[in-house]
Design a protein around this motif. Sequence first.
Motif, mmCIF file in Angstrom:
data_model
loop_
_atom_site.group_PDB
_atom_site.id
_atom_site.type_symbol
_atom_site.label_atom_id
_atom_site.label_comp_id
_atom_site.label_asym_id
_atom_site.label_seq_id
_atom_site.Cartn_x
_atom_site.Cartn_y
_atom_site.Cartn_z
ATOM 1 N N ILE A 1 12.497 -5.388 8.482
ATOM 2 C CA ILE A 1 11.384 -5.698 7.670
ATOM 3 C C ILE A 1 10.232 -4.641 7.415
ATOM 4 C CG2 ILE A 1 11.586 -8.232 7.463
ATOM 5 C CD1 ILE A 1 9.196 -8.549 9.158
ATOM 6 N N SER A 2 10.717 -3.471 8.318
ATOM 7 C CA SER A 2 9.474 -2.456 8.522
ATOM 8 C C SER A 2 9.355 -1.881 7.178
ATOM 9 C CB SER A 2 9.808 -1.655 9.594
ATOM 10 O OG SER A 2 11.096 -0.950 9.280
ATOM 11 N N ASP A 3 10.185 -1.628 6.265
ATOM 12 C CA ASP A 3 10.039 -1.088 5.010
ATOM 13 C C ASP A 3 8.932 -1.527 4.337
ATOM 14 O OD1 ASP A 3 11.826 0.947 5.766
ATOM 15 O OD2 ASP A 3 13.331 0.210 4.570
ATOM 16 N N ILE A 4 8.963 -2.903 4.087
ATOM 17 C CA ILE A 4 7.938 -3.859 3.512
ATOM 18 C C ILE A 4 6.501 -3.315 3.663
ATOM 19 C CG2 ILE A 4 7.128 -5.928 3.049
ATOM 20 C CD1 ILE A 4 10.084 -7.067 3.761
ATOM 21 N N PHE A 5 6.401 -2.841 4.890
ATOM 22 C CA PHE A 5 4.798 -2.579 5.507
ATOM 23 C C PHE A 5 4.594 -1.172 5.228
ATOM 24 C CE2 PHE A 5 6.146 -6.416 7.578
ATOM 25 C CZ PHE A 5 5.073 -7.263 7.102
ATOM 26 N N LYS B 1 0.984 -15.608 -4.712
ATOM 27 C CA LYS B 1 1.908 -14.963 -5.611
ATOM 28 C C LYS B 1 1.144 -13.701 -6.012
ATOM 29 C CE LYS B 1 4.023 -16.525 -9.476
ATOM 30 N NZ LYS B 1 4.794 -17.840 -10.273
ATOM 31 N N ALA B 2 -0.061 -13.705 -6.332
ATOM 32 C CA ALA B 2 -0.634 -12.232 -6.524
ATOM 33 C C ALA B 2 -0.505 -11.182 -5.479
ATOM 34 C CB ALA B 2 -2.042 -12.267 -6.982
ATOM 35 N N ALA B 3 -0.585 -11.696 -4.197
ATOM 36 C CA ALA B 3 -0.673 -10.742 -3.044
ATOM 37 C C ALA B 3 0.759 -10.155 -2.735
ATOM 38 C CB ALA B 3 -1.136 -11.355 -1.792
ATOM 39 N N HIS B 4 1.834 -10.898 -2.994
ATOM 40 C CA HIS B 4 3.360 -10.478 -2.949
ATOM 41 C C HIS B 4 4.175 -10.257 -4.185
ATOM 42 C CE1 HIS B 4 2.097 -13.051 0.371
ATOM 43 N NE2 HIS B 4 2.555 -12.203 1.137
ATOM 44 N N LYS B 5 3.305 -10.297 -5.439
ATOM 45 C CA LYS B 5 3.755 -9.633 -6.632
ATOM 46 C C LYS B 5 4.754 -8.478 -6.383
ATOM 47 C CE LYS B 5 3.094 -9.141 -11.376
ATOM 48 N NZ LYS B 5 1.984 -8.285 -12.509
ATOM 49 N N ASP B 6 5.975 -8.398 -7.106
ATOM 50 C CA ASP B 6 6.688 -7.262 -6.990
ATOM 51 C C ASP B 6 7.106 -6.872 -5.717
ATOM 52 O OD1 ASP B 6 6.564 -7.230 -9.992
ATOM 53 O OD2 ASP B 6 4.666 -5.992 -9.850
#
Length: 156
Positions: A69-73, A105-110
């Motif tokens: 999951i490192s790419d997410i950060f 929802k907004a914090a994780h959008k897209d």
Amino acid sequence: MAMIVIAALLLQAAVPAGEEPVAPYVQQDANAGATPVAGDALWRAFHGRAGVDRIVEGLVARNVADPRISDIFKGQDLVRLRRTLKEQFCYILGGGCTYTGRDMKAAHKDMGLQQADLGALVENLQAAMRAEGVPFAAQNRLLAKLAPMKREVVVR
């Protein structure tokens, strides 16, 4: 009109070059995604503010280093992430904090988060809680509070 221009310039100056500011949102504890637990037993089981701080620091470090999951950060504001996670955990655990972050929802959008991403994050959170010596039952109580947020953050 001049005040709007000045405000826009100040906002641009506060954001590093190449980054977009966070869209305005209503700050409210409800954005934390769960209600706080009653009493202070869970807060004490997590060793208060210092324990929550260590758990969040460990969680973020694990996530950034985790090849799943490192790419997410990458490219995320990790300072803000740490602050809002500490606020969220403190609020939910009954530590008396205010949550200033966006709703889930907004914090994780897209972000395109999948079930496997969430699974890796939960494993990293469990490891951070174990490292802090949080009892298993207390860990499960926090995870039970966080679990319904899956509907808001995972792409279907």
